[in-house]
Each structure stands twice: as C-alpha cells, then as structure tokens.
Write an enzyme that holds these catalytic residues in place. Structure first.
Site, PDB file in Angstrom:
ATOM      1  N   ASN A   1       0.806  -1.224   0.000  1.00  0.00           N
ATOM      2  CA  ASN A   1       0.000   0.000   0.000  1.00  0.00           C
ATOM      3  C   ASN A   1       0.840   1.275   0.000  1.00  0.00           C
ATOM      4  OD1 ASN A   1      -2.255  -1.544  -0.133  1.00  0.00           O
ATOM      5  ND2 ASN A   1      -2.939  -1.184   1.981  1.00  0.00           N
TER       6      ASN A   1
ATOM      7  N   CYS B   1     -15.297  -3.931  -5.857  1.00  0.00           N
ATOM      8  CA  CYS B   1     -14.511  -5.146  -5.641  1.00  0.00           C
ATOM      9  C   CYS B   1     -15.219  -5.998  -4.613  1.00  0.00           C
ATOM     10  CB  CYS B   1     -13.096  -4.802  -5.233  1.00  0.00           C
ATOM     11  SG  CYS B   1     -13.002  -4.013  -3.648  1.00  0.00           S
TER      12      CYS B   1
ATOM     13  N   PRO C   1     -16.626   3.499  -3.966  1.00  0.00           N
ATOM     14  CA  PRO C   1     -16.742   4.603  -4.925  1.00  0.00           C
ATOM     15  C   PRO C   1     -15.526   5.534  -4.863  1.00  0.00           C
ATOM     16  CG  PRO C   1     -18.129   4.990  -3.007  1.00  0.00           C
ATOM     17  CD  PRO C   1     -17.521   3.643  -2.814  1.00  0.00           C
ATOM     18  N   ILE C   2     -15.453   6.489  -5.821  1.00  0.00           N
ATOM     19  CA  ILE C   2     -14.330   7.447  -5.805  1.00  0.00           C
ATOM     20  C   ILE C   2     -14.851   8.889  -5.690  1.00  0.00           C
ATOM     21  CG2 ILE C   2     -12.621   5.996  -6.982  1.00  0.00           C
ATOM     22  CD1 ILE C   2     -13.327   7.576  -9.575  1.00  0.00           C
TER      23      ILE C   2
ATOM     24  N   LEU D   1     -15.129  10.832  -3.142  1.00  0.00           N
ATOM     25  CA  LEU D   1     -14.292  11.734  -2.328  1.00  0.00           C
ATOM     26  C   LEU D   1     -13.083  12.224  -3.120  1.00  0.00           C
ATOM     27  CD1 LEU D   1     -14.329   9.807   1.079  1.00  0.00           C
ATOM     28  CD2 LEU D   1     -15.558  11.898   0.520  1.00  0.00           C
TER      29      LEU D   1
HETATM   30  C1  UD1 Z   1      -6.716   1.623   1.198  1.00  0.00           C
HETATM   31  C2  UD1 Z   1      -5.877   0.359   1.149  1.00  0.00           C
HETATM   32  C3  UD1 Z   1      -6.693  -0.856   1.596  1.00  0.00           C
HETATM   33  C4  UD1 Z   1      -7.319  -0.603   2.965  1.00  0.00           C
HETATM   34  C5  UD1 Z   1      -8.085   0.715   2.970  1.00  0.00           C
HETATM   35  C6  UD1 Z   1      -8.605   1.090   4.348  1.00  0.00           C
HETATM   36  C7  UD1 Z   1      -4.332   0.835  -0.652  1.00  0.00           C
HETATM   37  C8  UD1 Z   1      -3.875   0.495  -2.026  1.00  0.00           C
HETATM   38  N1  UD1 Z   1      -5.418   0.155  -0.208  1.00  0.00           N
HETATM   39  O1  UD1 Z   1      -7.783   1.445   0.268  1.00  0.00           O
HETATM   40  O2  UD1 Z   1      -5.826  -1.977   1.651  1.00  0.00           O
HETATM   41  O3  UD1 Z   1      -8.230  -1.650   3.256  1.00  0.00           O
HETATM   42  O4  UD1 Z   1      -7.225   1.796   2.522  1.00  0.00           O
HETATM   43  O5  UD1 Z   1      -7.588   1.142   5.279  1.00  0.00           O
HETATM   44  O6  UD1 Z   1      -3.728   1.635   0.044  1.00  0.00           O
HETATM   45  N2  UD1 Z   1     -14.804   5.645   0.144  1.00  0.00           N
HETATM   46  C9  UD1 Z   1     -15.854   6.340  -0.402  1.00  0.00           C
HETATM   47  N3  UD1 Z   1     -15.579   7.255  -1.379  1.00  0.00           N
HETATM   48  C10 UD1 Z   1     -14.300   7.490  -1.820  1.00  0.00           C
HETATM   49  C11 UD1 Z   1     -13.236   6.763  -1.241  1.00  0.00           C
HETATM   50  C12 UD1 Z   1     -13.518   5.838  -0.259  1.00  0.00           C
HETATM   51  O7  UD1 Z   1     -17.012   6.156  -0.025  1.00  0.00           O
HETATM   52  O8  UD1 Z   1     -14.126   8.332  -2.710  1.00  0.00           O
HETATM   53  C13 UD1 Z   1     -15.085   4.621   1.181  1.00  0.00           C
HETATM   54  C14 UD1 Z   1     -14.727   3.203   0.695  1.00  0.00           C
HETATM   55  O9  UD1 Z   1     -15.765   2.651  -0.071  1.00  0.00           O
HETATM   56  C15 UD1 Z   1     -14.483   2.486   1.997  1.00  0.00           C
HETATM   57  C16 UD1 Z   1     -13.884   3.586   2.901  1.00  0.00           C
HETATM   58  O10 UD1 Z   1     -14.237   4.828   2.298  1.00  0.00           O
HETATM   59  O11 UD1 Z   1     -15.702   2.058   2.544  1.00  0.00           O
HETATM   60  C17 UD1 Z   1     -12.364   3.486   3.039  1.00  0.00           C
HETATM   61  O12 UD1 Z   1     -11.777   3.628   1.777  1.00  0.00           O
HETATM   62  P1  UD1 Z   1     -10.301   4.205   1.567  1.00  0.00           P
HETATM   63  O13 UD1 Z   1      -9.726   4.651   2.872  1.00  0.00           O
HETATM   64  O14 UD1 Z   1     -10.358   5.186   0.463  1.00  0.00           O
HETATM   65  O15 UD1 Z   1      -9.549   2.908   1.105  1.00  0.00           O
HETATM   66  P2  UD1 Z   1      -8.662   2.698  -0.186  1.00  0.00           P
HETATM   67  O16 UD1 Z   1      -7.764   3.862  -0.379  1.00  0.00           O
HETATM   68  O17 UD1 Z   1      -9.509   2.241  -1.305  1.00  0.00           O
END
Ligand code: UD1
Length: 360
Positions: A23, A116, A122-123, A125
């Site tokens: 990560n 996944c 989602p993206i 944020l």
């Molecule tokens: C990263 C890690 C993953 C870890 C996660 C939480 C990497 C490559 N992966 O994933 O291993 O499990 O942090 O510690 O570093 N969310 C939204 N909107 C967004 C972004 C996120 O709703 O735009 C939600 C996601 O769906 C999830 C939560 O926020 O429920 C946490 O996501 P996030 O912290 O962004 O995790 P990742 O960066 O995807």
C-alpha cells in the site's frame, strides 16, 4: 488458477522478515510520474498489483528497468494522460495514478475503477476534492476527464479520512504555486511514507501521519533513491499465523508501532509479545482467549487484518464480536470458514464468533 496445498497441524517456529509495503509502493510508483526524472526504488514487493502499476507507467511513457532488488523508473518521456481502460479495471488503486498525472500534465482521462469483493468502493471523495482544488471534471458513462490550468490554494475538509483520496489530493498538489491543506486526512503510515518519498524528491508536504496535511506546490522535483517501508499487513498476517498454530516466531524488518492495535489484541488474547525497534517476537503456548475487535481508520485496528484475526478467534476459547466499520462487505470469507467448522454468525457489519477447539 493457482492452488495452495496446506498440510496443517504444525506449530510455526522460526524467524522471518517482511517485504516492502504494497500500500506504500502503489502511490509511490504513481508519484514517480510527477518528477520527469529518474527514481530508484528499493524493497518494492514482487506482486501482481505492482506489475499492473508498472504496466500503466509504461503505457504512459515511463521507462522501467529492474535490477536485482531495485526498480529504476525514468519518467522524462512520459506524455500520455489516459489510463488504459483494461488496466484501470484490473486494479482499483490505479485511481491514485490520476493525481500524479494531473500534477504533471494538468489533465487526465480514465474509466471507473469499479467495485470489488469487499464493497462498492466509490471514488466520490477523490473527485469532490479534485474539484475543490480547481480541477474541472467531466463524467460520462464510460470516462472521467479531469483538467485544470493550475491547482488552486484551498483548505479541504475530507468527509471521511479516505486513504486513497488523501493520497490523490497530495499527488495532484505537488507541482504549482498553491498551498493546499487537507483536514481530516487519513493518518496511515503508508501516507507518511509517500510524503517522505515526495519530500526527498523536493516536494513540500507537512504533517503527513497527522490528520492535517499541508502541501505547498513546488516548481520541480529531482532524482531520488528510496526504500519502501515494511508491509505492516504482511507482518500482522505472519504474527497471526504464529499465534493460531501456538508457535514461537520472530519477524524482522518491521515497525512494531505500525501494528500496535493488533499487538495489543494478540496480548489480550493471551500471546506473549516482545518488540525491538524493528522486530517482533511472539509466543503462543496455549489456546487463546476471545477478544472483541472493531476495525477503524489508522491508528485503529486495520480492516485489512479483520479476516485473519477473525480466523484466529474462530479457534479461540469463548465468544468474540468482530465489527467491520470501513467496508460494507468484508465478511464474505465467513461462509468458507463455516464449511471448515467455524461457528460464526454475521449480522450486518458484525460477526459473532463462537470459538471451536479445531476445524473439522
Ligand atoms: C486503502 C488500502 C486498503 C485498505 C483501505 C482502508 C491501498 C492500495 N489500499 O484502500 O488496503 O483496506 O485503505 O484502510 O492503500 N470511500 C468512499 N468514497 C471514496 C473513497 C472511499 O465512499 O471516494 C469509502 C470506501 O468505499 C471504503 C472507505 O471509504 O468504505 C475506506 O476507503 P479508503 O480509505 O479510500 O480505502 P482505499 O484507499 O480504497
């Protein structure tokens, strides 16, 4: 399809080390695009996600050489601003490459990374906060296009401390004349590692590892060599493997404070743990006790350790409650454990585990 054949019933004894963090590697590999210079990276794990990320960097125009334990990336001739659709879909975290492309070229085109197994992910944020720093976003059902003349100075308040969104805003804000402040930033050690790497290249990032991060845009970056931090999730997984088999193990090349919530829970469950600055020794010479777990953003208990600790608790004495508060669908593995004899009931984001002496 790969197959693992595991002959169980043995206690784990011995000493090992962990690889570089996945990560941390992924955003750092993305960041190499920004400089237009040569980057030497050590301790990058040899895993599929890294291979896909390197493939994307190559498609963008980076030259990549692998030499024993180092990867050399030259991004001087990088010129493409579109991330190929097929690679974008293969790897969700390819979305953080967008921030790096935007920082260098002020435009990027990509498709949705998709959901996944562990949830929709989602993206929103990422995109919301790109918009807040002056990036214009055009979305249709197939592509997202981002463009800006320059990054604007802004104070951003993240609704949730998303790891990926924090990384993407940092990456997008590296080059320029602005000042961006992220409030409620993610505090994960991998973000600190990304900032350390970028600062070594000449970026100005302050406060990474805390919940307020300030990025002051710089004009250019320089060549750099960097060693990726150890993988705290791999370290934790090895420790649980030691604990679950009642073994005695030592893990080297780790940062114990990165997994202190796990170490505390393993102690609470009955393991004996000793740490030095960069090693962890674990002894588990009896059946472990139940403990309750709730996953949280760092420095809370990591969601990426939730399935491993739940498996350990499924074999411990008594009942445990595991609450997942980061991803909505991270108990899919429970059905398989149940087929092996685990007694676990999932209700919403909670798993109630009744420990059994052994799987059938
Ligand atoms: C990263 C890690 C993953 C870890 C996660 C939480 C990497 C490559 N992966 O994933 O291993 O499990 O942090 O510690 O570093 N969310 C939204 N909107 C967004 C972004 C996120 O709703 O735009 C939600 C996601 O769906 C999830 C939560 O926020 O429920 C946490 O996501 P996030 O912290 O962004 O995790 P990742 O960066 O995807």
């Amino acid at each position: 399809m790969y197959k693992y054949i595991i002959n169980g019933g043995y206690k784990l004894h011995g000493e090992t080390f962990v690889s570089g963090s996945k990560n941390a590697s992924l955003p750092i590999l993305a960041a190499t695009i920004i400089s237009g210079r040569t980057t030497r990276l050590y301790n990058v794990p040899d895993i599929e996600d890294v291979k896909i990320t390197l493939e994307i960097l190559q498609k963008i125009g980076c030259k990549i050489k692998k030499d024993k334990n180092k990867i050399i990336i030259n991004s001087k001739d990088a010129c493409k601003t579109t991330i190929p659709d097929d690679l974008m879909r293969k790897l969700r975290s390819s979305v953080i490459i967008v921030g790096a492309i935007l920082s260098r070229f002020k435009e990027a085109k990509f498709s949705y990374p998709g959901g996944c197994d562990i949830g929709a992910r989602p993206i929103d944020l990422h995109l919301q906060n790109f918009a807040r720093i002056g990036i214009k976003i055009n979305e249709n059902s197939r592509y997202i296009e981002c463009k800006c003349d320059k990054i604007e100075s802004k104070i951003i308040d993240l609704d949730f401390p998303s790891v990926g969104a924090t990384e993407n805003i940092i990456l997008a804000s590296i080059l320029g004349e602005h000042e961006v402040i992220i409030n409620n930033a993610a505090k994960e050690p991998e973000i600190e590692d990304l900032a350390k790497f970028l600062n070594k290249m000449g970026a100005k990032i302050y406060g990474a590892g805390s919940n307020i991060i300030k990025i002051i845009g710089v004009k250019y970056l320089k060549d750099v060599s960097y060693k990726i931090m150890p993988d705290r999730i791999e370290a934790g997984t090895l420790l649980i493997a030691g604990a679950i088999t009642n073994g005695i193990i030592k893990i080297n090349d780790v940062v114990p404070e990165h997994i202190s919530p796990l170490l505390n829970k393993l102690c609470e469950a009955g393991c004996e743990i000793k740490t030095t600055k960069n090693s962890i020794s674990l002894m588990a010479n009896k059946r472990l006790n139940s403990v309750d777990i709730k996953t949280m953003p760092y420095p809370g208990f990591p969601t990426d350790m939730q399935p491993q600790i739940a498996t350990l608790l499924a074999l411990s004495e008594g009942s445990s409650i595991v609450t997942e508060s980061i991803f909505e669908n991270r108990f899919k593995y429970v059905d398989e454990l149940a087929r092996m004899g685990a007694k676990i009931v999932v209700e919403g984001n909670t798993a109630i585990i009744e420990g059994v002496e052994k799987f059938g």
